[in-house]
Design a protein around this motif. Structure first.
Motif, PDB file in Angstrom:
ATOM      1  N   PHE A 150     -17.771  58.938   2.832  1.00 56.27           N
ATOM      2  CA  PHE A 150     -18.343  59.391   4.092  1.00 56.27           C
ATOM      3  C   PHE A 150     -17.450  58.983   5.261  1.00 56.27           C
ATOM      4  CE2 PHE A 150     -22.026  59.670   1.441  1.00 56.27           C
ATOM      5  CZ  PHE A 150     -22.710  60.758   1.967  1.00 56.27           C
TER       6      PHE A 150
ATOM      7  N   THR B  41     -20.836  62.244   7.888  1.00 61.54           N
ATOM      8  CA  THR B  41     -20.627  63.533   7.231  1.00 61.54           C
ATOM      9  C   THR B  41     -19.601  63.274   6.137  1.00 61.54           C
ATOM     10  OG1 THR B  41     -18.832  64.154   8.712  1.00 61.54           O
ATOM     11  CG2 THR B  41     -21.052  64.847   9.350  1.00 61.54           C
TER      12      THR B  41
ATOM     13  N   HIS C   2     -18.906  71.678  12.458  1.00 59.50           N
ATOM     14  CA  HIS C   2     -18.804  70.382  11.806  1.00 59.50           C
ATOM     15  C   HIS C   2     -20.187  69.735  11.635  1.00 59.50           C
ATOM     16  CE1 HIS C   2     -17.280  66.432  10.729  1.00 59.50           C
ATOM     17  NE2 HIS C   2     -18.102  65.927  11.629  1.00 59.50           N
ATOM     18  N   GLY C   3     -20.495  69.355  10.424  1.00 58.62           N
ATOM     19  CA  GLY C   3     -21.745  68.637  10.175  1.00 58.62           C
ATOM     20  C   GLY C   3     -22.963  69.530   9.992  1.00 58.62           C
TER      21      GLY C   3
ATOM     22  N   ASP D 134     -25.850  71.557   8.211  1.00 59.50           N
ATOM     23  CA  ASP D 134     -26.504  71.399   6.922  1.00 59.50           C
ATOM     24  C   ASP D 134     -26.782  72.777   6.329  1.00 59.50           C
ATOM     25  OD1 ASP D 134     -28.588  72.247   8.462  1.00 59.50           O
ATOM     26  OD2 ASP D 134     -29.741  70.395   8.327  1.00 59.50           O
TER      27      ASP D 134
ATOM     28  N   LEU E  23     -23.524  69.364  13.601  1.00 62.46           N
ATOM     29  CA  LEU E  23     -24.160  68.068  13.374  1.00 62.46           C
ATOM     30  C   LEU E  23     -25.333  67.827  14.310  1.00 62.46           C
ATOM     31  CD1 LEU E  23     -23.998  65.504  11.707  1.00 62.46           C
ATOM     32  CD2 LEU E  23     -22.287  64.624  13.300  1.00 62.46           C
TER      33      LEU E  23
ATOM     34  N   LYS F 101     -30.849  64.374   9.164  1.00 57.76           N
ATOM     35  CA  LYS F 101     -29.904  63.366   9.648  1.00 57.76           C
ATOM     36  C   LYS F 101     -29.751  62.273   8.601  1.00 57.76           C
ATOM     37  CE  LYS F 101     -28.879  60.580  13.705  1.00 57.76           C
ATOM     38  NZ  LYS F 101     -28.301  59.495  12.939  1.00 57.76           N
TER      39      LYS F 101
END
Ligand SMILES: Cc1cc2nc3c(=O)[nH]c(=O)nc-3n(C[C@H](O)[C@H](O)[C@H](O)COP(=O)(O)OP(=O)(O)OC[C@H]3O[C@@H](n4cnc5c(N)ncnc54)[C@H](O)[C@@H]3O)c2cc1C
Ligand SMILES: Nc1ncnc2c1ncn2[C@@H]1O[C@H](COP(=O)(O)O)[C@@H](O)[C@H]1O
Lengths: 262, 318
Positions: free
Chosen positions: A22, A27, A94-95, A97, A220, A226
């Motif tokens: 990680f 992430t 980025h990030g 889900d 994100l 989270k």
């Protein structure tokens, strides 16, 4: 326009044989890691190519949502025989889900135009195996997931899904979203000719604004989930290993009894 | 207290163990309300009540069997609208995850899959997951909507906590759009009488090393009351059904005891068994990577060691 527009969703993932870890923002750290086309997506590319080969007039577009490197996944899929590629790349992704990624993919697929969407059974990093089903929900088309066999003929998909309790024979009309397992048939290796040809195939790069998605809808900050903590599991303590001297089975029984496992 | 929906996994009314685990976990975050789809709700209700279901919302529409997955999402969504739950827990099966994923989209909620533990937290339920082939443990929560969490088998010890658990009929309208994929036929898998692979406390698995003959593995499994697992090499060779495959593209198991016989321990296999409590291996090759994971390993021929172990266990029991 081609009569059968096949879109294959492919993901670029960190190599599982490297040490995955990680990053500080919890992430998946994708820097300094060799990546590749998620192995399970090769099966989806293979099925797309087989379907294309079986009909007169089909076209295979490979799509990925991911960083610059993710082009690697597209190149591999193109060298296997895909016709063109779509790369959705944006720093604001980025990030994301699965709910974020799936909405971006859905828009990209609609932008491309499709009759059949093919996915792998799960990505080898996240491995949720839910994106295809969510994609079908978002696109509002039938889902045929976890297939070990499929045929597409006259706008109809027939397929077999081998579940835990039963093996099911399925049927749906196009457009549809399909995911295939690693039992659907070995994926081909790119030929030298395929690799050379791939370099000339069109790759369309799209960012969020091209797809009409606001930056704060994904990524994100907008993620629905989270990660608060990520801890490396302590390596397993090395156990006892002994060579069988003719009593290995009995010694094993002693071990299990000692641990109260029998 | 807030209600928590628990999606029931069952075989014709026989509630499967993971559901009892979910009910147990649900009680940590609220009052469990079971959602039972298909036939047999009345048979299942006493068990669900024993493990804490305050009520059982039941529906049995023909569409649940006639079409793939989506009609069940309609039903769970109806239960969701009826109860306005604090969270939804669904067993982490292939179908469970798909249902959960679609429900999350429909309700604008976050989704966590394959949790191995769920606890109450200040900002809602906290789910523990095991990621990267078991090399990391993460704790996550959902930041939008109602937490939808799928939970893996063997994540909690089912504990009884009797509640009312009366059956209430749930009104479900299956949308036309949910009938997209027709189930033309269904061939049920024959039951072996052995425990379900993902639920078993003990798994005995065979690989290419069994060389086509699973009888030693099965005999040990039966002596231990264990489930039988297989590597992909054994499955690909046609020696054992795919439903018994352990690994990345098979089942992920987390039993108290995992015994690997004639399995090398490739990363894709490890991905499915690495979190087992105790790992034992029998392999001819002392260099086999499976030995990096074991609590106890025997370097030897499985056709000697495994039958000897079985005989020894049987003898000790007499
Ligand atoms: C995309 C993908 C997904 C995959 N998914 C999975 C998965 O879900 N599950 C899975 O298991 N694999 C999976 N694999 C395959 C994996 O990479 C390995 O090929 C597989 O696990 C090997 O199985 P094995 O250990 O039985 O066979 P081998 O690697 O051939 O090992 C056999 C072992 O048996 C030992 N042996 C032989 N004879 C004896 C004897 N008489 N006594 C004792 N030991 C003996 C040998 O020393 C050897 O270590 C996947 C691969 C890919 C590419
Ligand atoms: N970022 C992505 N870009 C394109 N396709 C993806 C992406 N993530 C997942 N997929 C597809 O969805 C399948 C299942 O992914 P997952 O639900 O993450 O296990 C994969 O096999 C891919 O076909």
């Amino acid at each position: 326009m081609k009569t059968l527009r096949i879109v294959v969703c492919v993901k670029y993932v960190p190599d599982a044989t490297c040490d995955r870890r990680f990053a500080d923002d919890l992430t998946v750290d994708r820097d300094d890691l060799d990546g590749l086309l998620s192995e399970l997506d090769e099966y989806a590319v293979e099925q797309a190519l087989q379907i294309k080969e079986a009909v007169d007039d089909a076209e295979v577009t490979v799509v990925t949502v991911g960083p610059e490197d993710a082009l690697g996944a597209l190149s591999k899929a193109l060298s296997m025989g895909g016709d063109k590629a779509v790369h959705v790349e944006d720093d604001d992704l980025h990030g994301s889900d699965v709910l974020g990624t799936s909405s971006v993919l859905a828009r990209a697929i609609e932008h491309t135009g499709y009759d059949l969407v093919l996915c792998g059974m799960a990505s080898t990093d996240g491995g949720m195996g839910v994106l295809p089903s969510i994609l079908a929900e978002r696109l509002g088309v039938p889902q045929l997931t976890q297939l070990s066999e499929l045929t597409v003929k006259d706008g109809v998909v027939t397929a077999r899904r081998d579940g835990d309790l039963a093996s099911e024979q399925l049927r749906a009309s196009l457009p549809a979203v399909v995911s295939v397992t690693d039992r659907s048939g070995e994926a081909r290796y790119p030929s030298f000719k395929g690799i050379m040809a791939a370099k000339k195939k069109p790759v369309e790069t799209l960012d969020l604004s091209d797809l009409g998605i606001a930056a704060d809808e994904v990524g994100l900050a907008a993620a629905w989930t989270k990660v608060d903590e990520a801890a490396q599991r302590p390596p397993r303590t090395v156990g006892t290993i002994l060579a069988d001297d003719g009593s290995g089975g009995r010694q094993l029984a002693d071990f299990l009894a000692g641990r109260r496992l029998v | 207290m807030a209600e928590v929906l628990v999606y029931v996994d069952h075989a014709d009314g026989a509630v499967r163990k993971p559901t009892l685990e979910l009910l147990t976990l649900a009680r940590r975050i609220g009052e469990p309300v079971a959602v039972f789809l298909g036939a047999g709700a009345e048979d299942a209700a006493p068990t669900l009540a024993e493990y804490g279901a305050t009520k059982v919302l039941a529906a049995d529409e023909p569409e649940f069997v006639e079409y793939l997955v989506v009609p069940k999402v309609d039903a769970l969504h109806a239960a969701f609208a009826h109860v306005s739950p604090a969270a939804v827990l669904v067993p982490s099966s292939v179908e469970g995850k798909e249902i959960a994923g679609r429900l999350a989209v429909r309700t604008g909620s976050g989704l966590i899959t394959d949790a191995v533990d769920v606890e109450a937290g200040e900002d809602g339920p906290v789910a523990t997951q095991s990621v990267f082939a078991g090399s990391y443990t993460t704790k996550s929560r959902i930041t939008k909507g109602t937490p939808v969490i799928t939970v893996k088998p063997n994540s909690a010890a089912p504990a009884a906590a009797p509640a009312a658990g009366s059956v209430e009929r749930l009104a479900v309208t299956v949308a036309e759009a949910s009938k997209g994929t027709e189930v033309v036929s269904r061939t049920a898998r024959e039951s072996t009488g052995r425990p379900e692979l993902t639920e078993a406390a003990v798994v005995v698995a065979g690989g290419r090393g069994v060389n086509g003959d699973f009888s030693a593995v099965e005999a040990l499994a039966d002596s231990l009351g264990a489930a039988v697992g297989a590597s992909r090499a054994a499955v690909d060779a046609g020696w054992y059904p795919h439903s018994n495959q352990v690994g990345q593209t098979g089942k992920s198991v987390s039993p108290q005891l995992y015994i690997a016989a004639g399995i090398s321990g490739a990363i894709q296999h490890r991905a499915g068994m690495q979190t087992s409590r105790t790992i034992v291996a029998v392999n001819k090759d002392e260099e086999a990577p499976i030995f990096d994971l074991v609590d106890y390993g025997v370097v030897g021929d499985l056709f000697d060691v495994v039958p000897q172990l079985t005989a020894e266990l049987d003898a000790r029991r007499r």
